[in-house]
Design a protein around this motif. Structure first.
Motif, PDB file in Angstrom:
ATOM      1  N   ARG A  84       0.805  -1.226   0.000  1.00  0.00           N
ATOM      2  CA  ARG A  84       0.000   0.000   0.000  1.00  0.00           C
ATOM      3  C   ARG A  84       0.837   1.275   0.000  1.00  0.00           C
ATOM      4  O   ARG A  84       0.332   2.343  -0.291  1.00  0.00           O
ATOM      5  N   PHE A  85       2.074   1.173   0.353  1.00  0.00           N
ATOM      6  CA  PHE A  85       2.908   2.353   0.517  1.00  0.00           C
ATOM      7  C   PHE A  85       3.905   2.447  -0.619  1.00  0.00           C
ATOM      8  O   PHE A  85       4.475   1.442  -1.037  1.00  0.00           O
ATOM      9  N   PRO A  86       4.148   3.663  -1.131  1.00  0.00           N
ATOM     10  CA  PRO A  86       5.102   3.793  -2.235  1.00  0.00           C
ATOM     11  C   PRO A  86       6.511   3.418  -1.783  1.00  0.00           C
ATOM     12  O   PRO A  86       6.870   3.601  -0.621  1.00  0.00           O
ATOM     13  N   GLU A  87       7.268   2.880  -2.727  1.00  0.00           N
ATOM     14  CA  GLU A  87       8.658   2.544  -2.415  1.00  0.00           C
ATOM     15  C   GLU A  87       9.463   3.814  -2.195  1.00  0.00           C
ATOM     16  O   GLU A  87       9.215   4.836  -2.836  1.00  0.00           O
ATOM     17  N   LYS A  88      10.418   3.723  -1.301  1.00  0.00           N
ATOM     18  CA  LYS A  88      11.322   4.854  -1.102  1.00  0.00           C
ATOM     19  C   LYS A  88      12.158   5.011  -2.365  1.00  0.00           C
ATOM     20  O   LYS A  88      12.430   4.051  -3.079  1.00  0.00           O
ATOM     21  N   LYS A  89      12.567   6.249  -2.620  1.00  0.00           N
ATOM     22  CA  LYS A  89      13.374   6.555  -3.795  1.00  0.00           C
ATOM     23  C   LYS A  89      14.744   7.041  -3.337  1.00  0.00           C
ATOM     24  O   LYS A  89      14.866   7.690  -2.309  1.00  0.00           O
ATOM     25  N   TYR A  90      15.756   6.707  -4.156  1.00  0.00           N
ATOM     26  CA  TYR A  90      17.129   7.045  -3.805  1.00  0.00           C
ATOM     27  C   TYR A  90      17.878   7.578  -5.012  1.00  0.00           C
ATOM     28  O   TYR A  90      17.569   7.245  -6.156  1.00  0.00           O
ATOM     29  N   ARG A  91      18.894   8.373  -4.720  1.00  0.00           N
ATOM     30  CA  ARG A  91      19.916   8.744  -5.692  1.00  0.00           C
ATOM     31  C   ARG A  91      21.209   8.132  -5.187  1.00  0.00           C
ATOM     32  O   ARG A  91      21.355   7.880  -4.001  1.00  0.00           O
ATOM     33  N   LEU A  92      22.137   7.928  -6.096  1.00  0.00           N
ATOM     34  CA  LEU A  92      23.450   7.442  -5.684  1.00  0.00           C
ATOM     35  C   LEU A  92      24.388   8.640  -5.682  1.00  0.00           C
ATOM     36  O   LEU A  92      24.775   9.169  -6.726  1.00  0.00           O
ATOM     37  N   ASP A 138      22.806  -7.926  -9.437  1.00  0.00           N
ATOM     38  CA  ASP A 138      23.491  -8.066 -10.722  1.00  0.00           C
ATOM     39  C   ASP A 138      24.976  -7.737 -10.643  1.00  0.00           C
ATOM     40  O   ASP A 138      25.761  -8.186 -11.482  1.00  0.00           O
ATOM     41  N   ASN A 139      25.358  -6.925  -9.645  1.00  0.00           N
ATOM     42  CA  ASN A 139      26.747  -6.475  -9.490  1.00  0.00           C
ATOM     43  C   ASN A 139      27.157  -6.620  -8.030  1.00  0.00           C
ATOM     44  O   ASN A 139      27.328  -5.610  -7.326  1.00  0.00           O
ATOM     45  N   PRO A 140      27.340  -7.830  -7.534  1.00  0.00           N
ATOM     46  CA  PRO A 140      27.587  -8.037  -6.099  1.00  0.00           C
ATOM     47  C   PRO A 140      28.829  -7.322  -5.573  1.00  0.00           C
ATOM     48  O   PRO A 140      28.844  -6.918  -4.410  1.00  0.00           O
ATOM     49  N   ARG A 141      29.829  -7.110  -6.416  1.00  0.00           N
ATOM     50  CA  ARG A 141      31.033  -6.407  -5.952  1.00  0.00           C
ATOM     51  C   ARG A 141      30.741  -4.936  -5.664  1.00  0.00           C
ATOM     52  O   ARG A 141      31.451  -4.298  -4.898  1.00  0.00           O
ATOM     53  N   LEU A 142      29.703  -4.389  -6.297  1.00  0.00           N
ATOM     54  CA  LEU A 142      29.360  -2.982  -6.092  1.00  0.00           C
ATOM     55  C   LEU A 142      28.377  -2.775  -4.944  1.00  0.00           C
ATOM     56  O   LEU A 142      28.110  -1.631  -4.570  1.00  0.00           O
ATOM     57  N   ALA A 143      27.849  -3.844  -4.385  1.00  0.00           N
ATOM     58  CA  ALA A 143      26.824  -3.728  -3.346  1.00  0.00           C
ATOM     59  C   ALA A 143      27.241  -2.825  -2.179  1.00  0.00           C
ATOM     60  O   ALA A 143      26.469  -1.948  -1.775  1.00  0.00           O
ATOM     61  N   PRO A 144      28.461  -2.993  -1.626  1.00  0.00           N
ATOM     62  CA  PRO A 144      28.845  -2.100  -0.521  1.00  0.00           C
ATOM     63  C   PRO A 144      28.903  -0.629  -0.945  1.00  0.00           C
ATOM     64  O   PRO A 144      28.513   0.260  -0.185  1.00  0.00           O
ATOM     65  N   ALA A 145      29.366  -0.365  -2.164  1.00  0.00           N
ATOM     66  CA  ALA A 145      29.440   1.016  -2.646  1.00  0.00           C
ATOM     67  C   ALA A 145      28.040   1.590  -2.848  1.00  0.00           C
ATOM     68  O   ALA A 145      27.778   2.749  -2.512  1.00  0.00           O
ATOM     69  N   ILE A 146      27.126   0.786  -3.367  1.00  0.00           N
ATOM     70  CA  ILE A 146      25.751   1.238  -3.576  1.00  0.00           C
ATOM     71  C   ILE A 146      25.119   1.587  -2.234  1.00  0.00           C
ATOM     72  O   ILE A 146      24.483   2.632  -2.084  1.00  0.00           O
ATOM     73  N   ASP A 147      25.326   0.735  -1.243  1.00  0.00           N
ATOM     74  CA  ASP A 147      24.780   1.014   0.096  1.00  0.00           C
ATOM     75  C   ASP A 147      25.367   2.292   0.682  1.00  0.00           C
ATOM     76  O   ASP A 147      24.667   3.069   1.323  1.00  0.00           O
ATOM     77  N   ALA A 148      26.654   2.521   0.439  1.00  0.00           N
ATOM     78  CA  ALA A 148      27.301   3.713   0.982  1.00  0.00           C
ATOM     79  C   ALA A 148      26.862   4.988   0.258  1.00  0.00           C
ATOM     80  O   ALA A 148      26.809   6.053   0.867  1.00  0.00           O
ATOM     81  N   MET A 149      26.541   4.886  -1.021  1.00  0.00           N
ATOM     82  CA  MET A 149      26.203   6.066  -1.813  1.00  0.00           C
ATOM     83  C   MET A 149      24.724   6.423  -1.792  1.00  0.00           C
ATOM     84  O   MET A 149      24.361   7.552  -2.104  1.00  0.00           O
ATOM     85  N   LYS A 150      23.861   5.483  -1.440  1.00  0.00           N
ATOM     86  CA  LYS A 150      22.430   5.776  -1.596  1.00  0.00           C
ATOM     87  C   LYS A 150      21.966   6.834  -0.604  1.00  0.00           C
ATOM     88  O   LYS A 150      22.346   6.833   0.561  1.00  0.00           O
ATOM     89  N   GLU A 151      21.198   7.753  -1.137  1.00  0.00           N
ATOM     90  CA  GLU A 151      20.689   8.887  -0.372  1.00  0.00           C
ATOM     91  C   GLU A 151      19.211   9.032  -0.712  1.00  0.00           C
ATOM     92  O   GLU A 151      18.846   9.157  -1.880  1.00  0.00           O
ATOM     93  N   GLU A 152      18.368   9.014   0.310  1.00  0.00           N
ATOM     94  CA  GLU A 152      16.925   9.056   0.068  1.00  0.00           C
ATOM     95  C   GLU A 152      16.498  10.371  -0.575  1.00  0.00           C
ATOM     96  O   GLU A 152      17.000  11.429  -0.237  1.00  0.00           O
TER      97      GLU A 152
END
Length: 159
Positions: A84-92, A138-152
């Motif tokens: 029922r709730f919209p997904e959160k949106k992020y930028r990297l 799809d890019n498991p090596r980038l997962a830590p970087a994606i987590d560090a860069m994501k900003e709501e």
């Protein structure tokens, strides 16, 4: 059906008005006056038993609008709570440069999307949570970087 869609449908009627307040969906006569609501329930409600009604506030609601409101509520109740709730949106967020924040994005050239490098303009790509999860899968090596860069991204910044 998402909560914001339900509010939009109800607010499209002539004599009913909906808003979300403190986790409740509240439905008023269109000429909303203070607390003159006729239906109120939690946005996480699962049954009609959870809905509080006040028929005294239905005097100016047209029957077709009431039917629309009831249909929207049923569709909402039929939707699992987590949907029922919209997904959160992020930028990297890539770096802070002299001009301000820089976000990683896609460049659309020649009908292909590719990650931008310096000097190549990008769109300010916005990702949903599920898109980021797929990107990490799809890019498991980038997962830590994606987590560090994501900003709501707040709703008012998304457009």
């Amino acid at each position: 059906m998402k909560i914001d869609e339900a509010v939009k449908f109800i607010n499209g009627t002539n004599t009913a008005f909906a808003e979300v307040e403190d986790g409740d969906l509240i439905i008023f006569e269109h000429n909303r006056v203070s607390d003159d609501w006729f239906l109120r329930f939690s946005t996480k409600a699962k049954t009609w038993r959870s809905i509080i009604d006040d028929e005294d506030c239905l005097t100016d609601v047209e029957p077709q609008d009431l039917a629309r409101v009831m249909d929207v509520i049923q569709r909402l109740l039929d939707t699992p709570v987590e949907e029922r709730f919209p997904e959160k949106k992020y930028r990297l967020r890539w770096i802070d440069d002299k001009l301000g924040k820089t976000f990683l994005g896609f460049n659309n050239q020649w009908t292909e999307k590719f990650w931008s490098t310096y000097g190549v303009p990008t769109s300010n790509t916005i990702f949903t949570e599920s898109e980021l999860e797929q990107l990490k899968k799809d890019n498991p090596r980038l997962a830590p970087a994606i987590d560090a860069m994501k900003e709501e991204v707040k709703d008012d910044e998304a457009d």
